[in-house]
Design an enzyme around this catalytic site. Structure first.
Site, PDB file in Angstrom:
ATOM      1  N   HIS A 307      -3.909  -2.054   6.615  1.00 59.33           N
ATOM      2  CA  HIS A 307      -3.324  -2.457   5.167  1.00 59.33           C
ATOM      3  C   HIS A 307      -1.821  -2.229   5.803  1.00 59.33           C
ATOM      4  O   HIS A 307      -1.474  -2.063   6.750  1.00 59.33           O
ATOM      5  CB  HIS A 307      -3.445  -0.565   4.641  1.00 59.33           C
ATOM      6  CG  HIS A 307      -3.041  -1.253   3.395  1.00 59.33           C
ATOM      7  ND1 HIS A 307      -1.577  -0.586   2.834  1.00 59.33           N
ATOM      8  CD2 HIS A 307      -3.205  -1.282   2.361  1.00 59.33           C
ATOM      9  CE1 HIS A 307      -1.587  -1.147   1.536  1.00 59.33           C
ATOM     10  NE2 HIS A 307      -2.625  -1.265   1.042  1.00 59.33           N
ATOM     11  N   ASP A 364     -10.598  -0.692  -0.466  1.00 58.01           N
ATOM     12  CA  ASP A 364     -11.820  -1.423  -0.819  1.00 58.01           C
ATOM     13  C   ASP A 364     -12.577  -1.250  -0.329  1.00 58.01           C
ATOM     14  O   ASP A 364     -13.862  -2.121   0.436  1.00 58.01           O
ATOM     15  CB  ASP A 364     -11.344  -3.015  -0.943  1.00 58.01           C
ATOM     16  CG  ASP A 364     -10.398  -3.634  -2.017  1.00 58.01           C
ATOM     17  OD1 ASP A 364     -10.763  -2.748  -2.888  1.00 58.01           O
ATOM     18  OD2 ASP A 364      -9.423  -3.942  -2.215  1.00 58.01           O
TER      19      ASP A 364
END
Ligand code: ACO
Length: 428
Positions: A307, A364
């Site tokens: 991320h 996700d």
């Protein structure tokens, strides 16, 4: 005491004010840089070090794994609030009272019809069209059905526009799915809550009753809350920058959807399931795929890992991992790819490549497994993300307009040809 930062170029010193946020984040305000230095700018591809705005909506600390909406922790909101309350909180700044929430809910219900002519546009798409393309287009098409631009200085007009999109977007989402699935469109039921009604519009069979499923409603509610805002990510920055040209709310949201679609952003939830399926089909050898992810000559990346801002863990992923176990249990679904996911996570968390680069599962990595257990097809996953992110985009657009931010217009450093004379076509 106010602090300054000093910049030295060719022996000449320039002072710039240092600003501090309410969570002690520090930034050098370079607003006057270009004028003061006679043309010097900063360059920061991917904006890894650039703050584009001051915002009072969402705080996140990527090092500590903290995420808060308007000061409330994501863990508490996911446990104690519902999606509509969180949407209200993000958009209007405070958790709603019982009366405010009831009014918001009933105003949304009053706007939940979509012009019948929208169906003609939907019918123009081939059945194979990706729901994200359909959604971005239909959201943009809503402008044609609501052509007057919102006067952002009118609280009432702003409120009405917000209610309109909160009401119509779930209908468009469900319709994008039903078109894809070859099902007749459904109009929902005002007696149901926001999330329950969405599930009804998705799943009610033409010939059967819709029965609310509490486990599904709670799971989706939680997922939508976890996706509701994430400060200045790619799609939100897109919404703000498009809106900064004073393009309307629906146009700005449509642009945000296109940004979200990409596999490096919201499209990752679809990519994760496709990756896990491919690993399963290839015999379930997670080690082989770990090796591919680490091989710099192989474009394969472990989808759902890493991320831009979380360099410790993604707090949303922690909540979702627990929810995935619960939902699969409660729905009595056994999904072999959950085991593959857990195996990959375990290996990655102890692998120096992932540990050194601070690559952890992101939101996700597990969300797709829950969507799948609920019967939502993989092509709809990013649309589900968009449904959750809608209040965040709306809140950010509203904040940007109310703060009267200037048009977003970055500069560049030109690296092309210098001036040269035109070459006639016979001399090229
Ligand atoms: N698998 C393997 N290696 C990775 C991965 C991954 N998923 N993610 C990053 N790396 C490696 C990079 O190759 C790079 O290695 P290097 O330093 O040896 O060159 C290093 O880790 C840093 O990666 P960057 O791409 O520079 O990190 P950045 O912050 O730009 O990218 C991103 C973040 C796009 C999320 C990236 O981690 C990625 O592609 N992940 C997979 C896609 C994904 O899951 N996206 C969803 C993000 S969450 C969301 O949008 C809701």
């Amino acid at each position: 005491m106010s602090k300054n930062a000093t910049l030295e170029i060719d022996g000449k010193k320039y002072e710039f004010p240092v600003i501090e946020g309410t969570e002690n984040e520090v930034a050098i305000n370079i607003k006057t840089l270009r004028a003061a230095t006679d043309g010097v700018i900063t360059i920061d591809p991917g904006y890894k070090n650039t703050g584009s705005c001051e915002s009072a909506i969402t705080f996140l600390d990527g090092e500590k794994g903290v995420l808060r909406y308007r000061g409330y922790s994501i863990e508490e909101l996911a446990e104690k609030a519902d999606f509509l309350e969180v949407a209200y909180l993000l958009i209007f700044g405070e958790l709603p009272t019982t009366e405010q929430l009831a009014k918001f809910d009933s105003d949304i219900k009053n706007q939940s019809h979509v012009d019948e002519d929208v169906k003609k546009i939907l019918d123009g798409f081939p059945k194979s069209a990706h729901p994200m393309g359909v959604l971005a287009s239909l959201t943009s098409a809503l402008i044609a059905f609501n052509p007057t631009s919102v006067n952002v200085d009118s609280e009432e007009e702003m409120y009405n526009a917000i209610v309109r999109i909160m009401a119509k977007f779930p209908v468009l989402c469900a319709w994008a799915y039903r078109k894809n699935a070859g099902l007749p469109l459904d109009y929902g039921d005002d007696n149901l809550g926001y999330v329950d009604n969405f599930l009804k519009m998705m799943f009610k069979k033409p010939s059967g009753e819709y029965n609310s499923n509490k486990v599904m409603v709670n799971a989706l509610d939680k997922l939508l809350i976890l996706h509701a805002d994430h400060e200045q990510n790619c799609s939100t920055s897109t919404v703000r920058i498009v809106g900064s040209s004073h393009a309307g709310l629906f146009a700005s949201l449509s642009a945000g959807m296109s940004a979200l679609w990409g596999p490096l952003h919201g499209g990752a939830n679809q990519a994760v399931i496709e990756m896990l399926e491919a690993i399963k089909a290839d015999g379930g050898d997670t080690k082989k795929y770990m090796a591919k992810a680490k091989d710099k000559n192989d474009p394969f990346r472990l989808m759902g890992f890493g991320h831009r801002v979380y360099k410790n863990f993604d707090p949303r992923a922690k909540i979702i991992k627990v929810a995935a176990d619960e939902v699969l249990n409660d729905l009595g679904v056994e999904d072999p790819i959950l085991e593959i996911a857990k195996g990959l996570e375990k290996e990655a968390l102890s692998d120096p490549y992932f540990v050194d680069r601070k690559l952890y599962p992101n939101v996700d990595f597990y969300s797709g497994i829950i969507y799948r257990a609920m019967g939502i097809p993989v092509e709809m996953f990013t649309a589900m993300f968009a449904l959750g992110r809608l209040p965040g985009w709306v809140a950010q657009w509203k904040e940007m307009r109310l703060r009267k931010e200037p048009i977003g217009r970055p500069r560049q450093i030109y690296i092309g040809e210098n001036h040269r004379p035109f070459k006639s076509i016979d001399n090229r």
